[in-house]
Design an enzyme around this catalytic site. Structure first.
Site, PDB file in Angstrom:
ATOM      1  N   ARG A 159      57.253  60.109  19.463  1.00  0.00           N
ATOM      2  CA  ARG A 159      56.010  60.837  19.141  1.00  0.00           C
ATOM      3  C   ARG A 159      56.162  62.333  19.386  1.00  0.00           C
ATOM      4  NH1 ARG A 159      52.240  56.326  18.976  1.00  0.00           N
ATOM      5  NH2 ARG A 159      53.909  54.806  18.917  1.00  0.00           N
ATOM      6  N   SER A 184      50.944  52.740  25.943  1.00  0.00           N
ATOM      7  CA  SER A 184      51.161  51.466  25.247  1.00  0.00           C
ATOM      8  C   SER A 184      50.248  50.346  25.739  1.00  0.00           C
ATOM      9  CB  SER A 184      52.618  51.028  25.403  1.00  0.00           C
ATOM     10  OG  SER A 184      53.470  51.918  24.741  1.00  0.00           O
ATOM     11  N   LYS A 228      64.792  48.324  18.362  1.00  0.00           N
ATOM     12  CA  LYS A 228      64.193  49.291  19.288  1.00  0.00           C
ATOM     13  C   LYS A 228      65.059  49.511  20.524  1.00  0.00           C
ATOM     14  CE  LYS A 228      60.066  49.845  22.193  1.00  0.00           C
ATOM     15  NZ  LYS A 228      58.653  49.481  22.365  1.00  0.00           N
ATOM     16  N   LYS A 267      47.106  55.334  19.492  1.00  0.00           N
ATOM     17  CA  LYS A 267      47.806  55.443  20.778  1.00  0.00           C
ATOM     18  C   LYS A 267      48.457  56.815  20.902  1.00  0.00           C
ATOM     19  CE  LYS A 267      52.334  53.939  22.117  1.00  0.00           C
ATOM     20  NZ  LYS A 267      53.313  52.855  22.290  1.00  0.00           N
ATOM     21  N   CYS A 305      58.869  54.932  22.299  1.00  0.00           N
ATOM     22  CA  CYS A 305      57.555  55.461  21.909  1.00  0.00           C
ATOM     23  C   CYS A 305      57.292  56.936  22.196  1.00  0.00           C
ATOM     24  CB  CYS A 305      56.466  54.631  22.585  1.00  0.00           C
ATOM     25  SG  CYS A 305      56.416  52.929  22.023  1.00  0.00           S
ATOM     26  N   HIS A 358      50.183  58.558  24.026  1.00  0.00           N
ATOM     27  CA  HIS A 358      51.465  58.351  24.715  1.00  0.00           C
ATOM     28  C   HIS A 358      52.313  59.608  24.883  1.00  0.00           C
ATOM     29  CE1 HIS A 358      54.330  54.803  25.766  1.00  0.00           C
ATOM     30  NE2 HIS A 358      53.949  55.538  26.804  1.00  0.00           N
ATOM     31  N   HIS A 361      52.969  46.868  18.184  1.00  0.00           N
ATOM     32  CA  HIS A 361      53.559  46.755  19.520  1.00  0.00           C
ATOM     33  C   HIS A 361      52.976  45.535  20.227  1.00  0.00           C
ATOM     34  CE1 HIS A 361      54.633  47.980  23.612  1.00  0.00           C
ATOM     35  NE2 HIS A 361      55.273  49.041  23.140  1.00  0.00           N
ATOM     36  N   ASP A 400      57.366  54.413  14.628  1.00  0.00           N
ATOM     37  CA  ASP A 400      57.959  55.240  15.698  1.00  0.00           C
ATOM     38  C   ASP A 400      59.351  54.785  16.108  1.00  0.00           C
ATOM     39  OD1 ASP A 400      57.190  52.895  17.071  1.00  0.00           O
ATOM     40  OD2 ASP A 400      56.655  54.001  18.887  1.00  0.00           O
ATOM     41  N   ASN A 401      59.681  53.543  15.794  1.00  0.00           N
ATOM     42  CA  ASN A 401      61.021  53.002  16.094  1.00  0.00           C
ATOM     43  C   ASN A 401      61.096  51.605  15.493  1.00  0.00           C
ATOM     44  OD1 ASN A 401      59.560  52.975  19.206  1.00  0.00           O
ATOM     45  ND2 ASN A 401      60.115  50.998  18.321  1.00  0.00           N
ATOM     46  N   ASP A 411      53.578  51.397  15.424  1.00  0.00           N
ATOM     47  CA  ASP A 411      54.379  51.255  16.646  1.00  0.00           C
ATOM     48  C   ASP A 411      55.283  50.025  16.541  1.00  0.00           C
ATOM     49  OD1 ASP A 411      55.351  51.343  19.223  1.00  0.00           O
ATOM     50  OD2 ASP A 411      53.404  51.850  20.091  1.00  0.00           O
ATOM     51  N   ASP A 412      56.582  50.248  16.538  1.00  0.00           N
ATOM     52  CA  ASP A 412      57.591  49.165  16.563  1.00  0.00           C
ATOM     53  C   ASP A 412      57.670  48.358  15.259  1.00  0.00           C
ATOM     54  OD1 ASP A 412      57.796  50.026  19.178  1.00  0.00           O
ATOM     55  OD2 ASP A 412      57.417  48.087  20.109  1.00  0.00           O
TER      56      ASP A 412
END
Ligand code: MG
Length: 500
Positions: A88, A162, A313, A137, A84, A139, A240, A292-293, A45-46
């Site tokens: 996904r 998150s 992001k 996670k 996010c 989400h 994240h 994811d980003n 994540d991130d």
């Protein structure tokens, strides 16, 4: 096109095609496999494009370095959204998030989620007898009907959304416990095992154990399924914000809290690879690693780096949507190879479908089978030679083909060269605008120089393709309704609620 050359994971960023080892070292690559492969997708994540060793990062990541040396590095791999939930949705369905009605990040008050009729990678794998699990996670909706266990996963352990949707967010740290802003903030953060809340109020100390717990679950799952094909999805909570590493890693990276969490993620990758090796299923397992980003730049020292890519992001610039991607499948994916062809997370589902021998969903999907790139087939090129589109908040903000990217006039959040935040608190973004702008991503992946005036033919071609996309998927920038959009899942009065 495949070029025979020496191990290439240290080559510069832009390559035209997937470069592999000499043919004589690939003898096992053409061996017939009778067993369909296990699939492991590790989704960070991130994580920024330039955060890990194989992409030039300075934080020690020996296990990811090894994964790159033993597999393939994708230098032009993209998510469909820089946020996010939307990202996904695209990964798991093989569709633009815009097509399946998921935008942005779903909050604790969301009454929607990924529609139960959408076909996820897990459901597709289950159709072929795979065991499936999600540790991390989710989400994509936190009420029971939307949870992983109702989207094809046999097992789930993790957070419903998150980790910053949390009343103890550092941004509130200076506020007294009864301050109005805190009261208006997020509810306690729950931890779920299947559909059961096993911790109704996750603390910071408990967040610090999440990476380790997900990893232990993943290793246990691998050990329990040595004899049965499996799909294991590990969407880590970290990196994240707010950042937490377990005591074994806190303060150990020499690169601050962000380096510590990256180091623990790297350890987790190593533990998963080791479990595959111990189980004797290393050669039977495709492991895919991506994010994811891009980095959440407003968090400053608690954010990653996109390197030379523009922004991060939340934006449709490459810093937001190009992610550091690795694939490893000993004997099938050439060791030490680099793929400079464009590919995306929407391609993961159709690629897995091909590899496991599953039927594609009946409804329309947007990704392509990229197994020819992954397996370094001769002359393999990006299936996205014509088109890929980027939506943010329902706005079609950019489109691209294998080489060119056209931005449509839109506004975006930026630090504008100013400093990011510190101590886990964000600095404010400001809003800037970009007009119609064309970038040659092969020559200029940092999107620094608008070449629209020099290439009116390319602009016209991409604009015509974008017009067709708007008719199909809609566009809030032009007020166009899309005919091919499917609705997100909605919570109905008779549906069970997740309570904690
Ligand atoms: Mg993210």
């Amino acid at each position: 096109m495949i070029r025979a050359m020496r191990p290439t994971y240290l080559l510069p960023l832009v390559l035209g095609a997937c470069a592999a080892l000499p043919v004589d070292t690939q003898a096992t690559a053409t061996a017939t496999k009778t067993r369909p492969p296990n699939i492991v997708v590790i989704f960070i994540d991130d994580l920024g494009y330039a955060d890990i060793g194989p992409f030039g990062g300075g934080i020690p990541t020996p296990h990811l370095d090894r994964m790159a040396a033993e597999g393939m590095k994708f230098t032009d791999f993209s998510v469909s959204s820089a946020v996010c939930s939307a990202s996904r949705a695209a990964l798991l369905t093989g569709c633009y998030h815009q097509r399946v009605g998921i935008a942005g990040a779903l909050g604790p008050d969301a009454k929607s989620g990924l529609h139960p009729d959408e076909v996820t990678i897990a459901e597709l794998c289950k159709s072929k007898g795979y065991a499936t699990a999600c540790f991390g996670k989710w989400h994509l909706g936190h009420h029971p009907k939307f949870l992983p266990t109702n989207q094809g996963f046999d097992e789930f352990y993790g957070l419903p959304y998150s980790n910053d949707m949390w009343p103890l967010h550092p941004a509130y740290a200076d506020l007294p416990p009864d301050a109005a802003k805190r009261k208006q903030g997020y509810p306690p953060l729950p931890l779920l095992d299947g559909e059961r809340v096993v911790d109704a109020e996750v603390t910071g100390e408990e967040q610090a154990l999440l990476t380790r717990q997900y990893t232990e679950r993943a290793v246990d799952f691998i050990e329990r399924h040595r004899e049965q094909p499996f799909f294991l999805y590990v969407p880590h909570t970290m990196v994240h914000v707010p950042l937490f590493a377990s005591p074994e890693f806190a303060g150990k990276s020499g690169h601050g809290p962000y380096g510590d969490v990256v180091m623990e993620i790297d350890w987790s990758v190593g533990a998963i690879l080791a479990a595959l090796q111990r189980g004797g299923i290393d050669d039977d397992t495709l492991v895919l690693f991506t994010s994811d980003n891009g980095p959440w730049l407003s968090y400053g020292e608690h954010a990653g780096s996109a390197g030379a890519l523009r922004e991060g992001k939340g934006t449709m610039f490459e810093g937001g949507i190009r992610t550091p991607t690795l694939a490893r499948w000993p004997g099938r994916v050439p060791a030490g190879s680099v793929c400079g062809e464009f590919a995306a997370t929407i391609d993961v589902l159709p690629t897995i479908a091909r590899l496991v021998g599953a039927e594609l969903p009946q409804h329309r999907i947007d990704g392509f089978d990229i197994s020819p790139l992954l397996l370094a087939e001769p002359e393999a090129t990006s299936p996205h030679r014509l088109f890929c589109c980027y939506y943010d908040g329902g706005q079609l903000q950019a489109v691209r083909d294998a080489r060119w990217k056209l931005h449509f006039p839109h506004r975006y959040a930026t630090l504008g060269g100013g400093p990011g935040g510190s101590n886990g608190r964000p600095a404010p973004y400001r809003t800037e605008s970009i007009g119609l702008a064309l970038f040659d991503l092969r020559a200029d992946p940092g999107e620094t120089t608008d070449v629209a005036a020099a290439h009116p033919d390319v602009v016209a071609r991409l604009q015509a393709l974008a017009a067709a996309a708007r008719a199909d998927l809609g566009d809030k920038l032009t007020g166009t309704a899309g005919q091919g959009v499917r609705p997100a899942g909605k919570l109905l009065p008779e549906d069970a609620l997740m309570r904690w």
